[in-house]
Design a protein around this motif. Structure first.
Motif, mmCIF file in Angstrom:
data_model
loop_
_atom_site.group_PDB
_atom_site.id
_atom_site.type_symbol
_atom_site.label_atom_id
_atom_site.label_comp_id
_atom_site.label_asym_id
_atom_site.label_seq_id
_atom_site.Cartn_x
_atom_site.Cartn_y
_atom_site.Cartn_z
ATOM 1 N N MET A 254 0.846 -1.165 0.000
ATOM 2 C CA MET A 254 0.000 0.000 0.000
ATOM 3 C C MET A 254 0.893 1.230 0.000
ATOM 4 O O MET A 254 1.779 1.364 0.823
ATOM 5 N N ASP A 255 0.659 2.101 -0.954
ATOM 6 C CA ASP A 255 1.368 3.366 -1.040
ATOM 7 C C ASP A 255 0.345 4.492 -0.967
ATOM 8 O O ASP A 255 -0.803 4.309 -1.347
ATOM 9 N N PHE A 256 0.777 5.638 -0.471
ATOM 10 C CA PHE A 256 -0.120 6.784 -0.463
ATOM 11 C C PHE A 256 0.674 8.061 -0.667
ATOM 12 O O PHE A 256 1.885 8.112 -0.459
ATOM 13 N N TYR A 257 -0.038 9.068 -1.117
ATOM 14 C CA TYR A 257 0.542 10.390 -1.354
ATOM 15 C C TYR A 257 -0.463 11.408 -0.853
ATOM 16 O O TYR A 257 -1.647 11.335 -1.173
ATOM 17 N N GLU A 258 0.005 12.357 -0.066
ATOM 18 C CA GLU A 258 -0.893 13.355 0.513
ATOM 19 C C GLU A 258 -0.586 14.741 -0.043
ATOM 20 O O GLU A 258 0.573 15.142 -0.151
ATOM 21 N N THR A 259 -1.645 15.451 -0.403
ATOM 22 C CA THR A 259 -1.541 16.854 -0.804
ATOM 23 C C THR A 259 -2.370 17.671 0.183
ATOM 24 O O THR A 259 -2.925 17.126 1.141
ATOM 25 N N ASN A 260 -2.491 18.950 -0.063
ATOM 26 C CA ASN A 260 -3.318 19.783 0.811
ATOM 27 C C ASN A 260 -4.784 19.371 0.766
ATOM 28 O O ASN A 260 -5.496 19.495 1.756
ATOM 29 N N ASP A 261 -5.243 18.877 -0.387
ATOM 30 C CA ASP A 261 -6.663 18.573 -0.562
ATOM 31 C C ASP A 261 -7.003 17.093 -0.510
ATOM 32 O O ASP A 261 -8.116 16.729 -0.147
ATOM 33 N N TYR A 262 -6.076 16.227 -0.907
ATOM 34 C CA TYR A 262 -6.401 14.809 -1.065
ATOM 35 C C TYR A 262 -5.343 13.899 -0.443
ATOM 36 O O TYR A 262 -4.179 14.283 -0.320
ATOM 37 N N ILE A 263 -5.796 12.696 -0.153
ATOM 38 C CA ILE A 263 -4.887 11.581 0.098
ATOM 39 C C ILE A 263 -5.159 10.584 -1.020
ATOM 40 O O ILE A 263 -6.293 10.153 -1.217
ATOM 41 N N TYR A 264 -4.121 10.258 -1.769
ATOM 42 C CA TYR A 264 -4.222 9.282 -2.858
ATOM 43 C C TYR A 264 -3.668 7.963 -2.341
ATOM 44 O O TYR A 264 -2.521 7.909 -1.877
ATOM 45 N N ILE A 265 -4.497 6.912 -2.410
ATOM 46 C CA ILE A 265 -4.083 5.589 -1.941
ATOM 47 C C ILE A 265 -3.899 4.687 -3.151
ATOM 48 O O ILE A 265 -4.778 4.600 -4.008
ATOM 49 N N PHE A 266 -2.758 3.990 -3.194
ATOM 50 C CA PHE A 266 -2.448 3.104 -4.310
ATOM 51 C C PHE A 266 -2.230 1.680 -3.816
ATOM 52 O O PHE A 266 -1.469 1.463 -2.866
ATOM 53 N N GLU A 267 -2.883 0.733 -4.435
ATOM 54 C CA GLU A 267 -2.611 -0.687 -4.218
ATOM 55 C C GLU A 267 -2.037 -1.195 -5.533
ATOM 56 O O GLU A 267 -2.666 -1.060 -6.591
ATOM 57 N N ILE A 268 -0.846 -1.770 -5.482
ATOM 58 C CA ILE A 268 -0.143 -2.199 -6.690
ATOM 59 C C ILE A 268 -0.004 -3.716 -6.669
ATOM 60 O O ILE A 268 0.534 -4.284 -5.717
ATOM 61 N N LYS A 269 -0.499 -4.345 -7.722
ATOM 62 C CA LYS A 269 -0.500 -5.808 -7.822
ATOM 63 C C LYS A 269 -0.077 -6.230 -9.222
ATOM 64 O O LYS A 269 -0.294 -5.498 -10.187
ATOM 65 N N ASN A 270 0.464 -7.410 -9.323
ATOM 66 C CA ASN A 270 0.753 -7.980 -10.630
ATOM 67 C C ASN A 270 -0.523 -8.518 -11.259
ATOM 68 O O ASN A 270 -0.825 -8.237 -12.413
ATOM 69 N N LEU A 271 -1.299 -9.276 -10.467
ATOM 70 C CA LEU A 271 -2.518 -9.919 -10.945
ATOM 71 C C LEU A 271 -3.650 -9.658 -9.962
ATOM 72 O O LEU A 271 -3.491 -9.880 -8.761
ATOM 73 N N CYS A 272 -4.790 -9.205 -10.471
ATOM 74 C CA CYS A 272 -5.978 -8.985 -9.636
ATOM 75 C C CYS A 272 -7.072 -9.912 -10.141
ATOM 76 O O CYS A 272 -7.745 -9.609 -11.129
ATOM 77 N N ASP A 273 -7.237 -11.040 -9.468
ATOM 78 C CA ASP A 273 -8.269 -11.992 -9.866
ATOM 79 C C ASP A 273 -9.213 -12.334 -8.725
ATOM 80 O O ASP A 273 -9.987 -13.279 -8.803
#
Length: 78
Positions: free
Chosen positions: A1-20
């Motif tokens: 789980m990765d995330f990036y925060e700005t003044n207005d938003y928190i962006y959450i990223f889930e990175i996978k090779n395969l999503c089944d």
């Protein structure tokens, strides 16, 4: 789980090779709840990044407001 925060938003990223399956969606939703508790009032955007994703999982993720970034959408046959 990765995330990036700005003044207005928190962006959450889930990175996978395969999503089944729904595990990545569940992980994003759990993290969203945690961020909402710790950062009340902050807007959250969720992203699922994967090489390949099953079409039904992609549809489910998008219906939950998750942006899907993928190189391949596949269908499982019965």
């Amino acid at each position: 789980m990765d995330f990036y925060e700005t003044n207005d938003y928190i962006y959450i990223f889930e990175i996978k090779n395969l999503c089944d399956d729904t595990a990545a969606i569940e992980q994003l939703e759990n993290r969203k709840e945690a961020f909402e508790e710790n950062f009340p009032g902050k807007k959250i955007k969720m992203f699922l990044v994967c090489n390949s994703i099953q079409d039904k999982i992609k549809e489910l993720a998008e219906s939950e407001g998750i942006v899907v970034i993928t190189g391949n959408v596949f269908t499982l046959s019965d």
